[in-house]
Design an enzyme around this catalytic site. Structure first.
Site, short mmCIF file in Angstrom:
data_model
loop_
_atom_site.label_atom_id
_atom_site.label_comp_id
_atom_site.label_asym_id
_atom_site.label_seq_id
_atom_site.Cartn_x
_atom_site.Cartn_y
_atom_site.Cartn_z
N CYS A 122 -35.52 -36.05 -46.99
CA CYS A 122 -35.70 -36.81 -45.90
C CYS A 122 -36.80 -35.96 -45.25
O CYS A 122 -36.59 -34.75 -44.76
CB CYS A 122 -34.45 -36.83 -45.21
SG CYS A 122 -34.50 -37.34 -43.44
N CYS A 142 -41.38 -41.31 -44.82
CA CYS A 142 -40.06 -41.59 -44.67
C CYS A 142 -39.31 -41.82 -46.18
O CYS A 142 -40.01 -42.86 -46.85
CB CYS A 142 -39.81 -42.78 -43.83
SG CYS A 142 -37.96 -43.18 -43.77
N ASN A 143 -38.39 -41.10 -46.49
CA ASN A 143 -38.02 -41.26 -48.12
C ASN A 143 -37.25 -42.45 -47.94
O ASN A 143 -37.14 -43.28 -48.98
CB ASN A 143 -37.09 -40.12 -48.53
CG ASN A 143 -37.82 -38.97 -48.68
OD1 ASN A 143 -38.31 -38.55 -50.08
ND2 ASN A 143 -38.17 -38.17 -47.68
N1 DGL Z 1 -37.21 -39.56 -41.85
C1 DGL Z 1 -36.37 -40.55 -42.87
C2 DGL Z 1 -36.37 -40.33 -44.26
O1 DGL Z 1 -37.38 -39.48 -44.92
C3 DGL Z 1 -34.93 -41.33 -42.37
C4 DGL Z 1 -34.33 -40.67 -41.32
C5 DGL Z 1 -33.48 -41.74 -40.71
O2 DGL Z 1 -33.91 -42.63 -39.97
O3 DGL Z 1 -32.22 -41.93 -41.03
O4 DGL Z 1 -35.58 -40.46 -44.71
#
Ligand code: DGL
Length: 260
Positions: free
Chosen positions: A186, A75-76
């Site tokens: 993301c 998760c970024n």
């Molecule tokens: N999948 C996550 C990312 O890479 C975040 C998505 C979220 O929960 O807003 O940032």
């Protein structure tokens, strides 16, 4: 270490599956636990302080329960905000997911690159640092979208995705025809790779999944793996996944559903 000690993948939702897919190709017999903080979803609209406290605490509980050999923050948003806190709190290797600005800058001819992430990710100093170090001679366009995160979850749960919704979500980047690379910053967004290609046909996509898979393979290269791995586990902090989502998790090798 036992041969069945898993790799623990962590995300707010299903986005980390885009990271898991590459890692499974590299390490087909790896034991996997995939943790989705569905009770805390979405992360991208939450304040930094909340995530900086929540993510290390949750990972601490997950490590106590599953005894992984390695943690991947897939998760970024969580990585750009909480990676240092998680590393300080855990006594095992932690691999983060950070925006792939370096490869995008290496490949850009027009020197205009887009960073498409959550609202929280695109405002992080981490992104300033990466841009200054690796893309100093590029114009770096940043765009955050919570709607795309929602659409990524919807697609994995089997819903039809309206191309107009994708186009609306990336409209400011679509207007920049001189942008030839877009960083999918993301982990939910590679799940919408096809739809995003249609909405941003002038920009090649880059994300961090292949690099993370190589990093995991490197860190575990001398370690044993089971010959025949058992089905992976998907663990949720909130409500159990819907039936279509359970089927999709099965396609990623995650056949057991648990609740934290
Ligand atoms: N999948 C996550 C990312 O890479 C975040 C998505 C979220 O929960 O807003 O940032």
């Amino acid at each position: 270490m036992t041969a069945d000690a898993p790799i623990l993948f962590f995300d707010s939702g299903v986005g980390g599956l885009s990271v898991l897919a590459d890692a499974r190709r590299q390490l087909p017999t790896a034991s996997i636990v995939y943790a989705a903080d569905s009770a805390g979803f979405p992360y991208g609209t939450k304040p930094e302080a909340e995530l900086a406290a929540r993510v290390p605490a949750l990972l601490g509980r997950l490590v106590e329960r599953y005894h992984p050999r390695l943690v991947v923050i897939a998760c970024n948003t969580a990585s750009t905000i909480a990676l240092a806190h998680v590393r300080a709190a855990l006594d095992l290797p932690v691999v983060g997911t950070v925006p792939a600005i370096k490869p995008a800058a290496e490949q850009s001819r027009t020197r205009v690159i887009g960073v498409l992430g959550t609202e929280a990710t695109v405002r992080q100093p981490y992104v300033d640092d990466l841009s200054a170090r690796f893309a100093a001679d590029c114009e770096v366009l940043r765009h955050g979208s919570a709607e795309l995160v929602r659409l990524g979850e919807a697609k994995i749960a089997g819903e039809r995705i309206d191309p107009a919704a994708i186009s609306a979500a990336v409209q400011p980047l679509a207007e920049r025809r001189d942008m030839d690379m877009v960083v999918l910053a993301c982990t939910h967004f590679p799940l919408l790779g096809e739809e995003l290609r249609a909405a941003l046909p002038h920009a090649a996509q880059v994300d961090g999944a292949a690099g993370i898979a190589r990093r995991i393979a490197h860190l575990t290269s001398r370690q044993p793996w089971p010959v025949q791995p058992s089905g992976g586990i998907a663990v949720f902090t909130g409500n159990p996944p819907s039936l279509p989502l359970q089927a999709a998790l099965g396609d990623y090798g995650l056949s057991r559903i648990e609740r934290l």
